[in-house]
Structures are given as C-alpha cells and as structure tokens.
Design an enzyme around this catalytic site. Structure first.
Site, PDB file in Angstrom:
ATOM      1  N   GLU A  40       1.149  27.901 -46.454  1.00 45.53           N
ATOM      2  CA  GLU A  40       1.824  26.610 -46.309  1.00 45.53           C
ATOM      3  C   GLU A  40       3.244  26.922 -45.858  1.00 45.53           C
ATOM      4  O   GLU A  40       4.089  27.307 -46.670  1.00 45.53           O
ATOM      5  CB  GLU A  40       1.852  25.861 -47.655  1.00 45.53           C
ATOM      6  CG  GLU A  40       0.502  25.453 -48.185  1.00 45.53           C
ATOM      7  CD  GLU A  40      -0.137  24.332 -47.382  1.00 45.53           C
ATOM      8  OE1 GLU A  40       0.515  23.777 -46.472  1.00 45.53           O
ATOM      9  OE2 GLU A  40      -1.293  24.012 -47.657  1.00 45.53           O
ATOM     10  N   CYS A  59       9.501  20.888 -46.658  1.00 42.72           N
ATOM     11  CA  CYS A  59       8.750  21.242 -45.453  1.00 42.72           C
ATOM     12  C   CYS A  59       8.284  19.985 -44.728  1.00 42.72           C
ATOM     13  O   CYS A  59       8.250  19.936 -43.512  1.00 42.72           O
ATOM     14  CB  CYS A  59       7.562  22.114 -45.814  1.00 42.72           C
ATOM     15  SG  CYS A  59       6.508  21.376 -47.054  1.00 42.72           S
TER      16      CYS A  59
HETATM   17  P1  NAP Z   1      10.853  32.136 -48.115  1.00 36.25           P
HETATM   18  O1  NAP Z   1      12.142  32.818 -47.942  1.00 36.25           O
HETATM   19  O2  NAP Z   1       9.755  32.485 -47.199  1.00 36.25           O
HETATM   20  O3  NAP Z   1      10.415  32.404 -49.632  1.00 36.25           O
HETATM   21  C1  NAP Z   1       9.194  31.925 -50.143  1.00 36.25           C
HETATM   22  C2  NAP Z   1       8.632  32.968 -51.076  1.00 36.25           C
HETATM   23  O4  NAP Z   1       8.229  34.090 -50.306  1.00 36.25           O
HETATM   24  C3  NAP Z   1       9.635  33.484 -52.091  1.00 36.25           C
HETATM   25  O5  NAP Z   1       8.977  33.779 -53.285  1.00 36.25           O
HETATM   26  C4  NAP Z   1      10.147  34.748 -51.437  1.00 36.25           C
HETATM   27  O6  NAP Z   1      10.686  35.673 -52.336  1.00 36.25           O
HETATM   28  C5  NAP Z   1       8.885  35.268 -50.789  1.00 36.25           C
HETATM   29  N1  NAP Z   1       9.091  36.123 -49.633  1.00 36.25           N
HETATM   30  C6  NAP Z   1      10.097  36.092 -48.736  1.00 36.25           C
HETATM   31  N2  NAP Z   1       9.900  37.023 -47.782  1.00 36.25           N
HETATM   32  C7  NAP Z   1       8.739  37.669 -48.096  1.00 36.25           C
HETATM   33  C8  NAP Z   1       8.016  38.738 -47.506  1.00 36.25           C
HETATM   34  N3  NAP Z   1       8.432  39.333 -46.393  1.00 36.25           N
HETATM   35  N4  NAP Z   1       6.865  39.131 -48.094  1.00 36.25           N
HETATM   36  C9  NAP Z   1       6.423  38.524 -49.209  1.00 36.25           C
HETATM   37  N5  NAP Z   1       7.080  37.519 -49.823  1.00 36.25           N
HETATM   38  C10 NAP Z   1       8.224  37.087 -49.267  1.00 36.25           C
HETATM   39  O7  NAP Z   1      10.996  30.568 -48.032  1.00 36.25           O
HETATM   40  P2  NAP Z   1      12.021  29.660 -48.814  1.00 36.25           P
HETATM   41  O8  NAP Z   1      13.360  29.810 -48.230  1.00 36.25           O
HETATM   42  O9  NAP Z   1      11.871  29.907 -50.289  1.00 36.25           O
HETATM   43  O10 NAP Z   1      11.414  28.215 -48.534  1.00 36.25           O
HETATM   44  C11 NAP Z   1      11.722  27.530 -47.363  1.00 36.25           C
HETATM   45  C12 NAP Z   1      10.582  27.565 -46.376  1.00 36.25           C
HETATM   46  O11 NAP Z   1       9.360  27.244 -47.043  1.00 36.25           O
HETATM   47  C13 NAP Z   1      10.763  26.517 -45.316  1.00 36.25           C
HETATM   48  O12 NAP Z   1      10.364  27.025 -44.072  1.00 36.25           O
HETATM   49  C14 NAP Z   1       9.817  25.419 -45.762  1.00 36.25           C
HETATM   50  O13 NAP Z   1       9.430  24.550 -44.746  1.00 36.25           O
HETATM   51  C15 NAP Z   1       8.698  26.208 -46.329  1.00 36.25           C
HETATM   52  N6  NAP Z   1       7.899  25.384 -47.237  1.00 36.25           N
HETATM   53  C16 NAP Z   1       6.650  24.989 -46.851  1.00 36.25           C
HETATM   54  C17 NAP Z   1       5.891  24.171 -47.656  1.00 36.25           C
HETATM   55  C18 NAP Z   1       4.516  23.716 -47.243  1.00 36.25           C
HETATM   56  O14 NAP Z   1       3.772  23.256 -48.105  1.00 36.25           O
HETATM   57  N7  NAP Z   1       4.115  23.815 -45.989  1.00 36.25           N
HETATM   58  C19 NAP Z   1       6.408  23.750 -48.876  1.00 36.25           C
HETATM   59  C20 NAP Z   1       7.677  24.173 -49.236  1.00 36.25           C
HETATM   60  C21 NAP Z   1       8.412  24.985 -48.413  1.00 36.25           C
HETATM   61  P3  NAP Z   1      12.280  35.830 -52.513  1.00 36.25           P
HETATM   62  O15 NAP Z   1      12.811  34.556 -53.019  1.00 36.25           O
HETATM   63  O16 NAP Z   1      12.393  36.941 -53.507  1.00 36.25           O
HETATM   64  O17 NAP Z   1      12.815  36.187 -51.162  1.00 36.25           O
END
Ligand code: NAP
Length: 432
Positions: free
Chosen positions: A209, A243
């Site tokens: 997602e 998102c």
């Molecule tokens: P993020 O930086 O990708 O972090 C999400 C999760 O992934 C966190 O637990 C993060 O850990 C982990 N993570 C980051 N890089 C990783 C990697 N290379 N390998 C494995 N895990 C990794 O995203 P965010 O800033 O928290 O959230 C914002 C994004 O999420 C936006 O793009 C938003 O649109 C999207 N989102 C999508 C939905 C949906 O349902 N489609 C819902 C909500 C949010 P750390 O915190 O330790 O870095």
C-alpha cells in the site's frame, strides 16, 4: 533490537501460530471482541500515544482509535460468512474451497495513521488464523508499544501480535527468516520496492500500500459549496499526510474562480492550536524534515511559475494550509506526491482533458469527481487508472470496501472480504 532477540520473538510467534491455528473461528471472533473492548476502554491513552508521537490533534487521534473499533465490528459481524467453506459442483463426490492461514506475517507500517494502518492489515488476517510481527515506523514508538498492549488480552495466554523495534535496514533479514510467510508494507515507493525485492527473492507473498496523488475533479455543474467543503477535508485532514488525500485539484474553467475563492474561504473552518486541545482540527506535520521536504517541492514549483494564493509558510514542523495556482504538470506539486497540507489547483476545459490530467500520475490510488449529474460519467469511469472512484465524495477507507491501488500505488487489497483472502491459503479439497 539485536538480530537474535528478533529471531527469538519470531520463534515465539511460530509457537503462537500453532495454537491460534487450532482456534475455531468463533473463538477467534471472541478474542477480537476482547481486543475491541480493550481498544475502546483505553482509547484516550492510545490516542495520547498517537498525538505525542506524530502531532495529530487529539480529537483526530481519538477518531482514529474509534475507527479501528468500527473495523473490528465489521469483521466480527461478517467474518463467518466470508470464511465459510465454499462447495463447488464437480465430477467428483465432493469438492470445496477452504481458507487456511499462512503463519507468522510481517507488517511494515507507516506513522501517518499509526493505529488504523495496523488494524487494517492485522484484523482480517488474524481471523483467517495468522499471527503477526510488526516493524512500525521509527517515529511512533509509543503507538507501537500501545498496539502491542491492545492485542495482549487476558483471554489468551500466548501472544498473537509482537512489535519488533528494528531499523528498516533489518527488515530484509526478517523477511528472509523461514518462519515469516508473507509481508505487507504500507509506506513509500522506495520502501515498497525494497520490501518487494526481498520478498521476491525469497518467494514470499507481498502486499504493498504505497503513495498516492489523487485528483479531485470539479465539473461545471457541481455543487461548488459542497465540493469546496469536501476539498478542505480531503486535502487538509491529518495535516495533508494521507496517501488517499486529494492532492491535485482539477477544476472546470467555467467554475474555476468561484471554486478557488470558496476553497480559500473554507480553509478558515480549520481550527489550529495545541495538539492536546480537543477542539483543534489542524496541527503540525509529524516531523520537521517532512515539512522541509514539502517546502522544497513548493519552492521548486514557484520557481517554475506557480503562485501561492493561501498559506505557503513553514515554522519548524508546522506548515500552513496552502493553495497553489498556475500549476503545470512538470512542477513537483503536480508530478510528485505532496505529503502535507498543499493543494495544487489546475483548470481544465473538457472531461477528457480532466481524465488525461488525472491519469498523468505514476500513482493510481483514487480520484473524486464532483457533479450534479453522475450519469454523464457512465461512459468515462472506465478510463480512470485508479483503485477507487468516489463521485461527490472524498476518498476514504471504509471496512466495507476494498482498499488499494494500481501503478506505483502498489498491489493487493485491504479491507472488505478481499482482505481475508490476501494472506490465506485458498485450499481446494476434493473427496472422491
Ligand atoms: P516510509 O518511509 O516508506 O516508511 C514506512 C515504513 O517502512 C516504516 O516502518 C519505515 O521504517 C519502513 N521502511 C522505510 N524504508 C524501508 C526499507 N528500505 N526497507 C524496509 N522498510 C523500510 O513511509 P512513511 O514516510 O512512513 O509514510 C509515507 C508514505 O506512505 C507516503 O508515500 C504515503 O502515501 C504512504 N502511505 C500509503 C498508504 C496506503 O494505504 N496506500 C497509507 C499510508 C501511507 P522507518 O520509519 O524506520 O524508516
């Protein structure tokens, strides 16, 4: 957390799985009822954890916890029907389809709705018979611990949910662990690619997602007052960090000026202030670096000719509700996901042009269209590249309906009956 303690937790969860797998669906539903009760009994404490972690105004944090309880109710009422064995007529004596759990699942979760995202992933698959380890975002440690508390109910004597306090760099090792059967990530494209690559390498199921850049389309016959009210909520809720927030506002040229004026006026309905004040509806972003990133996208767009007509200023993690006009498709505020309270507004002449602009995004989570005559869209809806289309409503995630995207918004579905099958072994049984 050290790798060996993570492995120990995962092994413990495998023992839990073997017990949970043997629970009848009725017994699992009873446990879910306990989880829901605990959630509601402690909702203020859990909301406090969310607000403290990521600045969401407490009123919205309480609403987030209540929405999790609503999701529990939906599955308590419907899971038996969704998970019933399905008999199929074949040439053999008896054939049926049954839904078995996979085992220990890994969730990698984001900070923006720290409770809702986890509940959305966990609850349906818990009823299928799976158990969970979750790596939550590093900036929501209180919420991560609170979630472990919610799932720790008195009526079972083994854990069904464990928080892994690990870094994102350790996620690949967890996916590689043979006990982990599948992974679901909600987060950015970057994280999605990384998790999908590792899951692919180990041939494990993966649901993603990811981001979105939803269009909010206003046709010339729309109720502009209603559309402008929805626009404020669709873009500014959760300080724009959603998102499914509408990010690109496509407005028919005949109503463009009127709509923009109304949108600007209605920004005043947002109540700014202390995040623990229960009347406040708009607060700071979750972290200063996220606000700086949004500021950079805005500055680059202004350098290309965009005009700020409301807001535009940042004070540490606080970013004013911002409207931007004179937007072109090559500007970051249109071409990239803006994860904060910034609306890019652009006029169009025809529905075809609006659809072309809407589809001009790497993301495909959803689009909203406002019109007084929804029938006129009958011949157009199939042209949208989106996981969801909402007519005269902002996009929301609701337990009754599948949720997920196409293109770079990811793959797989959460919520509704589809969620129960994402992490199930859909097993065929033939008895001759
Ligand atoms: P993020 O930086 O990708 O972090 C999400 C999760 O992934 C966190 O637990 C993060 O850990 C982990 N993570 C980051 N890089 C990783 C990697 N290379 N390998 C494995 N895990 C990794 O995203 P965010 O800033 O928290 O959230 C914002 C994004 O999420 C936006 O793009 C938003 O649109 C999207 N989102 C999508 C939905 C949906 O349902 N489609 C819902 C909500 C949010 P750390 O915190 O330790 O870095």
């Amino acid at each position: 957390m050290a790798l060996d303690s993570t492995s120990v937790i995962i092994e413990t969860m495998q023992s839990s799985f073997l017990k949970w797998r043997d629970f009848s669906l009725d017994d699992r539903i009873s446990v879910l009822k306990n989880i829901k009760e605990k959630l509601l009994q402690n909702k203020r404490d859990y909301a406090y954890a969310i607000t403290t972690d990521m600045n969401k105004p407490i009123k919205l944090a309480i609403a987030e916890v209540e929405k999790c309880a609503y999701l529990c109710d939906y599955y308590i009422e419907n899971a038996a029907q969704f998970l019933e064995d399905q008999e199929v007529k074949t040439g053999w004596g008896k054939s049926y389809i049954t839904f078995r759990p996979l085992g220990v699942l890994l969730g990698v979760m984001p900070w923006n709705f720290p409770f809702w995202q986890v509940f959305r992933f966990v609850i349906p698959s818990l009823l299928t018979g799976n158990v969970f380890v979750v790596k939550h975002a590093s900036n929501v440690p209180l919420s991560a611990k609170a979630l472990e508390d919610v799932f720790n109910v008195d009526t079972i004597d083994f854990p069904i949910y464990k928080d892994l306090s690990i870094k994102s760099s350790e996620v690949a090792n967890v996916i590689a662990n043979p006990i982990i059967k599948a992974v679901s990530l909600t987060g950015s494209e970057h994280a999605g690619r990384s998790v999908a690559e590792t899951a692919g390498k180990h041939l494990k199921k993966c649901v993603l997602e990811l981001g979105g850049s939803n269009a909010f389309i206003v046709l010339n016959d729309a109720d502009l007052n209603c559309a402008a009210e929805k626009a404020v909520n669709a873009r500014m809720q959760n300080a724009g960090q959603s998102c499914i927030a509408s990010k690109r506002f496509l407005i028919h040229e005949a109503v463009y000026n009127q709509f923009v004026d109304l949108f600007k006026q209605k920004l005043s309905t947002l109540i700014l202030g202390d995040k623990y004040d229960e009347t406040v509806t708009f607060g700071s972003m979750a972290r200063e670096d996220l606000a700086v990133e949004l500021e950079n996208q805005l500055e680059k767009s202004v350098a290309k000719g965009a005009t700020i007509i409301a807001g535009g200023k940042r004070n540490r993690a606080f970013f004013e509700p911002t409207l931007v006009t004179n937007v072109t498709v090559d500007m970051p505020v249109f071409a990239e996901e803006t994860f904060g309270p910034l609306a890019a507004i652009i006029p169009f002449k025809t529905i075809d042009e609006a659809i072309e602009l809407s589809n001009k995004s790497n993301f495909g989570l959803g689009a909203s269209i406002f019109t007084d005559n929804p029938q006129q869209l009958d011949n157009y809806l199939h042209l949208f590249d989106e996981g969801a289309l909402f007519i005269n409503e902002m996009i929301v995630s609701d337990p009754h309906l599948p949720f997920g995207g196409i293109k770079n918004s990811g793959y797989g579905r959460e919520l509704s009956h589809f969620a129960l099958y994402e992490f199930a072994n859909i097993q065929t049984v033939v008895i001759k």
